[in-house]
Design an enzyme around this catalytic site. Structure first.
Site, PDB file in Angstrom:
ATOM      1  N   GLU A   1      58.733 -19.512 -49.818  1.00 26.52           N
ATOM      2  CA  GLU A   1      59.162 -20.382 -50.914  1.00 26.52           C
ATOM      3  C   GLU A   1      57.916 -21.094 -51.393  1.00 26.52           C
ATOM      4  OE1 GLU A   1      63.081 -21.556 -48.466  1.00 26.52           O
ATOM      5  OE2 GLU A   1      62.698 -22.801 -50.218  1.00 26.52           O
TER       6      GLU A   1
ATOM      7  N   CYS B  48      58.344 -29.406 -55.504  1.00 26.97           N
ATOM      8  CA  CYS B  48      58.137 -28.029 -55.969  1.00 26.97           C
ATOM      9  C   CYS B  48      58.904 -27.804 -57.267  1.00 26.97           C
ATOM     10  CB  CYS B  48      58.560 -27.042 -54.899  1.00 26.97           C
ATOM     11  SG  CYS B  48      60.243 -27.295 -54.316  1.00 26.97           S
TER      12      CYS B  48
END
Ligand code: NAD
Length: 487
Positions: A254, A289
Site C-alpha cells: 500500500e 496517504c
C-alpha cells in the site's frame, strides 16, 4: 481534562522483541517530539541484521505451535488484549501525540480504531475460517491454512492503526509476525504491541527496528518469510518487490498517493463543503496517504474558491497537539519538514502566489518544532513539481480547468491512483464520473477514509499492489486449498 496530565514512560523504548524477550539495543537513536524537538520522547532500537535473522527464526519456531492453536484460543487471547489495550488508550494517545505530532483528536481516533480492529476481526473470523462447501458428485471444501512468517513494515504517519490492520488478521489466522516499525514514530506501536504480545505465546510477535534498508533487506529476502505486508512510499515498495522475487513471496504493497479533488462547476461552496475540503487537505497536517494533494476547480469558480478556502484556512489553530485547541500539529520529522518548506520556497521563487494563513497558538514556541502554516499555492501549472509530487504536508496547489475532459486528464495524469474526490450537486453525475477516474476509491463531497474498517479498496497504478489490508482481509495471510471427497 488537561491532556498533558498523562505522562508515561515508554517501556519498549530502545528495545526490540525476540521470542518474548525485550532486549535493550546496544545502539539507539532518540525519538524527538516534532512539536518541540528538544524533547526526547524515547529511543529507537537500532537492530543488526543478525537481530533480524534471530527474529525470523523466533517467528518460524513459534509458527509450528501457533498454527495448531485452536481458533477459540486465538480469539480469546486477542479479545483479552483488546480489553487490556482499552485501559491504556489515553496513555497511548498521549505518547502518540508526543512522538508523531498529530493533534489529540486525530491521535485518539487512531488509537480507538486500532482497538476496534481487534474486536471486529475476532467477531467475523470463525465464519470465514470454516471455508465454503461445493457439493456435486464430488464434495469440495475450500479451506484455509496460514502461510507462516509474515513481515509487516509500517510507515510513520499512522503506524498504530495501519499495523493493527495487518498484524491482527495475520496472527488470528495462525501466522506469526516480524514487525518493522517506522524509525520516526516507533514508540506507540511498540507499546501497543508489547501489550498484545503479553497475551500471546513467545515468538508469535517479534519486533525489530532500525534503518529500513538494513532491516528490509533481510526480511524481504529470507526464505522463511512467506508474506510481506508493506505500507509506505512507492519507492520503497518497488525495492521490496525486487527483493521478494527470488523466493516468490506474497507481497502486498500500500503505497503513496497524490489524490486529486475535482470541483465541478455547480459545487456549493458553503461552510460545510469548505470544512470537508479543509479536513481532506489538512488532516494530520497533510501527512495522510489519502489526503487531497491537488485541487482542480472549474475556472468559473476559481477566484471564489481561493478566497473562501483562504478564509477557511485562516481559522486553523496550529500548535502542539497536546493543546486542546490545536487543530493542526507539526510535520513529523526534519526531512519531511525540509521537503515541504522547500516546495513552498520553490513556489515563491517561481513567483506563484503563495498564501500562508492560520493562527499560531504559541508564537514563542513556533521555532521549537516542525510547524508550517496552512498554505495555498495558485498560479501553478499541472505539470509543476508541487502538483505532480506527493507533498505530504499542509500545502495545496489549486489549478483551474476549462472543461470536464481537461479535469479528468489532469486527475489521471499521475503515476499514483490511491483515492480521488468529486465535489458537486449531482450524485448520478459523480458516480458516472467516478468510472473514469484512475483511483482505488472515489468520494463524493468528502475526501476521507472508508469508515468500515473491514472494507478493502486497494490503490491502483503506483499506489498499491495486491489487496488493501482491512481487518477482515484474512485471506491475505492464508493459502486456500481444496479438500475433496466423493459424496
Ligand atoms: P517509507 O517507504 O520511507 O518507509 C516505510 C517503512 O519502510 C518504514 O518502516 C521504513 O523504515 C521502511 N523502509 C524504508 N526503506 C526500506 C527498505 N529499503 N526496505 C524495507 N523497508 C524499508 O515511507 P514513510 O515515509 O514512512 O511513509 C510515508 C509514505 O507512506 C507516503 O508515501 C504515504 O503515502 C505512504 N502511505 C501509504 C498508505 C496507504 O495505505 N496506501 C498509508 C500510509 C502511508
Amino acid at each position: 481534562m488537561n491532556h498533558s496530565d498523562f505522562v508515561s514512560e515508554p517501556l519498549a523504548s530502545g528495545k526490540f522483541l525476540i521470542s518474548g524477550e525485550w532486549i535493550a539495543a546496544s545502539e539507539t537513536v532518540p525519538v524527538r517530539n516534532p512539536a518541540n524537538v528538544q524533547e526526547e520522547v524515547g529511543r529507537t532500537a537500532i537492530c543488526s541484521q543478525g537481530d533480524v535473522l534471530a527474529a525470523i527464526e523466533s517467528a518460524h519456531a513459534a509458527f509450528l505451535g501457533w498454527r495448531l492453536t485452536p481458533l477459540d484460543d486465538r480469539i480469546a487471547r486477542i479479545r483479552a488484549a483488546a480489553t487490556h489495550l482499552a485501559t491504556v488508550a489515553v496513555e497511548l494517545t498521549r505518547l502518540f501525540v508526543r512522538e508523531n505530532g498529530k493533534v489529540w483528536a486525530e491521535a485518539e481516533v487512531d488509537v480507538r480504531r486500532s482497538i476496534e480492529v481487534l474486536s471486529g476481526a475476532t467477531a467475523c473470523i470463525e465464519a470465514w475460517f470454516k471455508g465454503e462447501m461445493y457439493s456435486g458428485q464430488q464434495t469440495v471444501n475450500a479451506l484455509r491454512r496460514p502461510r507462516g512468517v509474515t513481515a509487516v513494515i509500517s510507515p510513520w504517519n499512522s503506524p498504530v492503526i495501519l499495523t493493527f490492520k495487518r498484524v491482527i488478521p495475520a496472527i488470528l489466522t495462525g501466522n506469526t509476525v516480524v514487525l518493522k516499525p517506522p524509525s520516526y514514530c516507533p514508540l506507540t506501536i511498540s507499546e501497543a504491541m508489547r501489550i498484545l504480545a503479553s497475551h500471546l505465546p513467545d515468538g508469535v510477535i517479534n519486533i525489530v527496528s532500525g534503518p529500513g534498508h538494513r532491516i528490509g533487506e533481510v526480511l524481504c529476502t529470507h526464505p522463511a518469510v512467506k508474506t510481506i505486508s508493506f505500507i509506505g512510499s512507492t519507492e520503497t515498495g518497488k525495492r521490496i518487490l525486487q527483493w521478494a522475487a527470488p523466493t516468490l513471496k506474497k507481497v502486498y504493497l500500500e503505497l503513496g498517493g497524490n489524490d486529486p479533488a475535482i470541483l465541478l462547476p455547480d459545487v456549493t461552496l458553503d461552510e460545510s463543503t469548505l470544512r470537508a475540503l479543509r479536513t481532506g487537505i489538512l488532516r494530520a497536517a497533510g501527512q495522510v496517504c489519502s489526503a487531497i494533494k491537488r485541487v482542480y476547480v472549474h475556472r468559473s469558480r476559481f477566484v471564489e474558491l481561493v478566497e473562501k478556502m483562504t478564509k477557511s484556512f485562516q481559522e486553523v489553530k496550529v500548535g502542539n497537539g497536546l493543546l486542546p485547541e490545536a487543530m493542526m500539529g507539526p510535520l513529523n520529522n526534519q526531512a519531511q519538514y525540509e521537503f515541504v518548506k522547500g516546495l513552498i520556497e520553490d513556489a515563491q521563487r517561481q513567483n506563484h502566489e503563495v498564501i500562508q494563513v492560520g493562527q499560531v497558538l504559541e508564537p514563542d514556541r513556533w521555532d521549537d518544532g516542525y510547524f508550517i502554516l496552512p498554505t495555498i499555492v495558485t498560479g501553478v501549472r499541472n505539470e509543476d513539481m508541487l502538483v505532480q509530487c506527493e507533498q505530504f504536508g499542509p500545502v495545496i496547489p489549486i489549478v483551474p480547468y476549462d472543461d470536464l475532459e481537461e479535469a479528468i486528464a489532469f486527475a489521471n495524469g499521475s503515476e499514483f491512483g490511491l483515492r480521488a474526490s468529486i465535489w458537486g450537486r449531482d450524485l448520478t453525475v459523480a458516480r458516472e464520473l467516478s468510472q473514469r477516474l484512475e483511483a482505488g476509491g472515489v468520494f463524493f463531497n468528502q475526501h476521507s477514509v472508508f469508515q468500515d474498517l473491514k472494507l478493502d479498496f486497494p490503490g491502483v497504478k503506483w499506489s498499491g499492489v495486491g489487496r488493501e489490508t482491512a481487518w477482515g482481509n484474512f485471506e491475505l495471510f492464508c493459502d486456500t486449498y481444496g479438500f475433496a471427497y466423493m459424496s
